[in-house]
Enzyme design. Structure first.
Site, mmCIF file in Angstrom:
data_model
loop_
_atom_site.group_PDB
_atom_site.id
_atom_site.type_symbol
_atom_site.label_atom_id
_atom_site.label_comp_id
_atom_site.label_asym_id
_atom_site.label_seq_id
_atom_site.Cartn_x
_atom_site.Cartn_y
_atom_site.Cartn_z
ATOM 1 N N GLY A 1 38.516 36.742 40.842
ATOM 2 C CA GLY A 1 37.344 36.822 41.717
ATOM 3 C C GLY A 1 37.320 35.642 42.678
ATOM 4 O O GLY A 1 36.257 35.162 43.081
ATOM 5 N N GLY B 1 35.236 35.511 45.948
ATOM 6 C CA GLY B 1 33.788 35.750 45.834
ATOM 7 C C GLY B 1 32.972 34.500 46.081
ATOM 8 O O GLY B 1 33.495 33.451 46.475
ATOM 9 N N GLN B 2 31.670 34.610 45.814
ATOM 10 C CA GLN B 2 30.751 33.514 46.147
ATOM 11 C C GLN B 2 31.110 32.227 45.385
ATOM 12 O O GLN B 2 31.174 31.151 45.971
ATOM 13 C CB GLN B 2 29.310 33.931 45.828
ATOM 14 N N ASP C 1 44.211 43.462 40.130
ATOM 15 C CA ASP C 1 43.210 44.453 39.718
ATOM 16 C C ASP C 1 42.877 44.140 38.266
ATOM 17 O O ASP C 1 43.666 44.408 37.360
ATOM 18 C CB ASP C 1 43.791 45.872 39.858
ATOM 19 N N ILE C 2 41.697 43.567 38.062
ATOM 20 C CA ILE C 2 41.318 43.047 36.749
ATOM 21 C C ILE C 2 41.200 44.146 35.697
ATOM 22 O O ILE C 2 41.274 43.880 34.499
ATOM 23 C CB ILE C 2 40.003 42.232 36.886
ATOM 24 N N TYR D 1 24.245 45.251 34.483
ATOM 25 C CA TYR D 1 24.767 43.892 34.664
ATOM 26 C C TYR D 1 24.462 43.051 33.424
ATOM 27 O O TYR D 1 25.335 42.368 32.880
ATOM 28 C CB TYR D 1 24.104 43.291 35.910
ATOM 29 N N LYS E 1 26.763 41.298 30.565
ATOM 30 C CA LYS E 1 26.745 39.844 30.355
ATOM 31 C C LYS E 1 26.501 39.507 28.891
ATOM 32 O O LYS E 1 27.171 38.651 28.319
ATOM 33 C CB LYS E 1 25.680 39.181 31.239
HETATM 34 N N1 SER Z 1 22.767 36.110 40.900
HETATM 35 C C1 SER Z 1 23.014 37.238 40.056
HETATM 36 C C2 SER Z 1 22.388 38.467 40.583
HETATM 37 O O1 SER Z 1 21.368 38.355 41.209
HETATM 38 C C3 SER Z 1 22.489 36.998 38.679
HETATM 39 O O2 SER Z 1 23.389 36.267 37.951
HETATM 40 O O3 SER Z 1 22.891 39.516 40.343
#
Ligand code: SER
Length: 319
Positions: free
Chosen positions: A8, A11-12, A53-54, A142, A146
């Site tokens: 990743g 990414g951010q 490709d993870i 999500y 997690k």
């Molecule tokens: N920043 C993330 C989100 O908003 C949460 O970990 O999806």
């Protein structure tokens, strides 16, 4: 940590973690692995870059063999709002990807950093001073990924001895690479709109308090945890960490100090509002402070000042 793979990487978090790791451990020792987003030029110039490709363990195996990796910062994931739109893809990438990383790490004796999140909590979690160990039961895909990821990392440590470590990140604020599809993204979007248009319509309502952190602290946390003496770590995989907690109107008030004409309005997105309402307002991060010395450097005032200066400069440069 001698040879590090960052998944990743475009990414951010990855786009800032990779340069920080390269500065500390040497450019050639940090392999940046991205997927769809095109890498910035410096990724290619300052060290190895590869596509990955993870969801395909063979793809991961190839990279590990080629670069003799001993540590993986596993950042590939779909964020919360995107994951709600496509939960099947989120499970495949977020859980399938982590499973592949852990399996490959078991076979190759790699250490693993896994970022969990405030999203690992749910509507039954105490929202103020959220304890390190408490009810989680998230109701988003999500969050399901997690919390499962936290447990799976613990399992791979206790059963296979894989050196897994991780934090629960709050919303992350940064100017280099925009986040994609998160619930906390309003706290990044607001700066872009404030600088360019002097107004912002927030998709989260007034009074929505969430934990947040400026990216330099988030990067430092990941590196410090991976370097910590493992004998000091009791929790290992899912340390609550935070730097500040604020609601949209409080961030807007800070921004107004630098951009006096700025105004905020509210166009609430019910999906993201419901997600935010199920997350902590403020986590207790004393376990991280006590076990590995976590301490944030940026509060709301410092972060706002730095964001406005640096993002304004970045926007000027692209005009
Ligand atoms: N920043 C993330 C989100 O908003 C949460 O970990 O999806």
């Amino acid at each position: 940590m001698r040879r590090i793979l960052v998944t990743g990487a475009t990414g951010q978090i990855g786009s800032e973690l990779v340069p920080a790791l390269r500065k500390k451990y040497g450019g050639d020792n940090v392999i940046a692995a991205g997927h769809k987003r095109k890498p910035q030029q410096d990724f290619i110039q300052q060290g190895p870059y590869t596509t990955l490709d993870i969801t395909k363990i063979d793809s991961l195996e190839r990279v590990l063999q080629e670069y003799q990796v001993d540590t993986i910062f596993h950042l590939s994931a779909l964020l919360s709002a995107v994951a709600e739109k496509n939960p099947q893809a989120a499970w495949e990438v977020n859980m399938g990807g982590l499973y592949n990383v852990l399996e490959i790490s078991r076979k190759n004796s790699c250490a693993v950093f896994f970022p969990s999140s405030i999203g690992a909590f749910g509507p039954n979690t105490p929202r103020n001073n959220t304890p390190q160990d408490t009810i989680q039961r998230p109701n988003t895909m999500y969050g399901v990924c997690k919390v499962s990821g936290e447990l799976l990392c613990n399992y791979y440590f206790t059963h296979f001895g894989v050196d897994t470590r991780g934090v629960r990140y709050p919303g992350l604020i940064s100017y280099k690479t925009p986040p994609g599809g998160g619930t906390t993204d309003y706290a990044v979007d607001i700066f872009h709109h404030a600088i360019q248009e002097k107004e912002y319509a927030s998709f989260l309502d007034q009074g929505t308090y969430l934990d947040m952190m400026y990216m330099p602290d988030a990067i430092r946390a990941a590196i410090e945890l991976m370097e910590a003496d493992q004998h000091q770590l009791k929790h290992r995989n899912a340390f609550n960490i935070t730097a500040m907690s604020f609601a949209p109107e409080e961030l807007a008030a800070q921004i107004k100090k630098y951009i006096p004409g700025f105004s905020i309005s509210y166009q609430v997105d019910p999906v993201r509002q419901a997600i935010a309402d199920s997350w902590p307002r403020h986590m207790d991060d004393s376990a991280a402070r006590n076990e590995w010395g976590w301490k944030p450097a940026y509060n709301l005032e410092d972060m706002t000042k730095d964001m406005i200066e640096r993002l304004s400069q970045k926007i000027d440069e692209t005009l």
